[in-house]
Design an enzyme around this catalytic site. Structure first.
Site, PDB file in Angstrom:
ATOM      1  N   SER A 216      46.964  42.853  38.923  1.00  0.00           N
ATOM      2  CA  SER A 216      47.696  43.974  38.319  1.00  0.00           C
ATOM      3  C   SER A 216      46.746  45.017  37.752  1.00  0.00           C
ATOM      4  O   SER A 216      45.547  44.796  37.648  1.00  0.00           O
ATOM      5  CB  SER A 216      48.604  43.459  37.208  1.00  0.00           C
TER       6      SER A 216
ATOM      7  N   THR B 223      28.499  29.290  42.565  1.00  0.00           N
ATOM      8  CA  THR B 223      29.797  29.933  42.600  1.00  0.00           C
ATOM      9  C   THR B 223      29.736  31.190  41.780  1.00  0.00           C
ATOM     10  O   THR B 223      29.917  31.163  40.587  1.00  0.00           O
ATOM     11  CB  THR B 223      30.876  28.978  42.073  1.00  0.00           C
TER      12      THR B 223
ATOM     13  N   ASN C  53      44.574  35.010  35.132  1.00  0.00           N
ATOM     14  CA  ASN C  53      44.767  34.797  36.561  1.00  0.00           C
ATOM     15  C   ASN C  53      46.170  35.163  37.026  1.00  0.00           C
ATOM     16  O   ASN C  53      46.365  35.565  38.183  1.00  0.00           O
ATOM     17  CB  ASN C  53      44.429  33.352  36.929  1.00  0.00           C
TER      18      ASN C  53
ATOM     19  N   GLU D 290      36.749  32.496  32.203  1.00  0.00           N
ATOM     20  CA  GLU D 290      38.020  33.160  31.915  1.00  0.00           C
ATOM     21  C   GLU D 290      38.782  32.428  30.814  1.00  0.00           C
ATOM     22  O   GLU D 290      39.203  31.284  30.979  1.00  0.00           O
ATOM     23  CB  GLU D 290      38.859  33.246  33.188  1.00  0.00           C
TER      24      GLU D 290
END
Length: 402
Positions: free
Chosen positions: A402, A186, A397, A273
């Site tokens: 943005s 992944t 996330n 993250e």
């Protein structure tokens, strides 16, 4: 020994530019050029919404085309983009092929970034000549930067091995921080070597290495639409060709490639993250590897377990609950032992004798944590790597586009 100072690989050059694909002023386009006779093997995501570049790259490899270049863009994944997405990917491959006098089928495309948005083909095409103009054999650092999305750091690993008296070098890069749950691998990863190796042996090593490394990590349990791992071998090292598992040097080479990919896989987890902790989960005394991994990933995927590790909260019920819900049939919970660091925390279906919550909290407060589960039903073990789940994961996330 693996280091993070990339070694050049003869027969491979890399060119990077800022094409303004999604965010101005950042490296976002990479071209990897391959000299003649470089062998290429790849493995790709099992997600059913596979990105257009994944479909093309896999097809070009299956058709046994001689591969002359790879092109990678960040910013947009070109996944969930329908027929137009496929045409866009083909257009990029065709444009690069024309620039290097190669057929479209000799160019492998890769994309990463926002899903269900189209890539800006015009910007990519404008950036291709720049990538070719600046291509160098030592641009691995720039290449690692150019494929990042939410990654905080570049991921690079290199090593060497003696194969038949010749030094063989291996260098790889990877990207990955979120949407990390392997079902091949992944992430994106590109690993190159100058070893002289047959195509069949390269394919076998790719599969073995994938199962031992990239298929042993998880950040958040989500398998991406764009996952790709490519292994390239230029054959420039001058070693006697490795043709199969019985060839002298096969095992040494396999260990060397595995060490590079394991290092890259761990770098992905450490850069997960919002991650603050790196967690190794070892499950042993299983009947087979499948059930060992079932238990390991059940723990790694549990948001309750992961948030407990983030808080350094020894809420053991979350761990044993994940083990019990893993889907292992006929598990005798009285034979299961859970150890955290050097502390046995659970045994005989309850808290272990002498268990200390204070000591458990101290262990969970560390940056690197080892969790060891013994199932008491066999002799097989499996090891995976994961991380905690923090407030920042939600923030990153929530603000991704943005």
């Amino acid at each position: 020994m693996v280091n993070h100072h990339p070694v050049q690989i003869k027969g491979i050059t890399l060119g990077v530019t800022s094409a303004g694909i999604r965010k101005p002023g950042r490296k976002d386009l990479l071209v990897i050029r391959l000299e003649d006779d470089v062998k290429v093997a790849g493995v790709f995501t099992t997600n059913q919404f596979r990105a257009a570049p994944v479909i093309l790259a896999e097809k070009f490899l299956k058709d046994k085309n001689p591969i002359k270049a790879l092109i990678v863009n960040t910013g947009f994944a070109n996944a969930g983009t329908g027929d137009m997405g496929m045409q866009n990917a083909l257009s990029v491959c065709e444009a690069l092929g024309n620039l290097i006098s190669a057929p479209v089928e000799s160019v492998l495309p890769f994309s990463t970034g926002v899903i269900m948005e189209h890539i800006p083909v015009d910007r990519i095409l404008a950036g291709l000549p720049v990538c070719l103009d600046v291509q160098r054999p030592d641009s691995w650092g720039d290449a690692a930067s150019a494929i990042m999305t939410t990654d905080l750091v570049e991921k690079i690993a290199s090593t060497s091995a003696q194969i038949g008296g010749q030094q063989v070098s291996i260098t790889g890069i990877a990207k990955g921080s979120g949407m990390i749950k392997p079902n091949m691998a992944t992430m994106l990863s590109f690993v190159a070597t100058d070893a002289n190796i047959s195509q069949n042996a390269l394919n076998n090593i790719l599969k073995t290495v994938t199962d031992r490394t990239f298929n042993c990590i998880s950040v958040d349990g989500d398998t991406s639409t764009n996952d790709s791992f490519v292994l390239m071998a230029s054959g420039k090292a001058g070693n006697l060709e490795i043709t199969d598992e019985s060839s002298p040097g096969y095992d040494d080479f396999l260990r060397a490639v595995t060490s590079v990919c394991e290092d890259l896989a761990k770098q992905i987890v450490r850069d997960g993250e919002g991650a603050t902790k790196f967690i190794e989960i070892l499950v042993d005394q299983a009947e087979d590897e499948i059930e060992a991994k079932k238990v390991a990933f059940a723990i790694a995927h549990s948001p309750l377990v992961k948030t407990a590790f983030f808080a350094s909260d020894p809420n053991l019920g979350r761990i044993i609950s994940a083990i019990g819900a893993s889907g292992v049939s006929g598990l005798d919970v009285k034979k299961v032992t859970v150890k955290m660091g050097d502390l046995i925390v659970a045994s005989n279906a309850g808290p272990a004798p002498g268990y200390s919550e204070q000591r458990a909290r101290e262990i969970m407060s560390g940056r690197d944590i080892k969790l060891h589960i013994s199932l008491g039903r066999g002799t097989v073990s499996s090891r995976i790597w994961t991380c905690d789940l923090s407030y920042d994961y939600v923030k990153i996330n929530a603000e991704y586009r943005s």
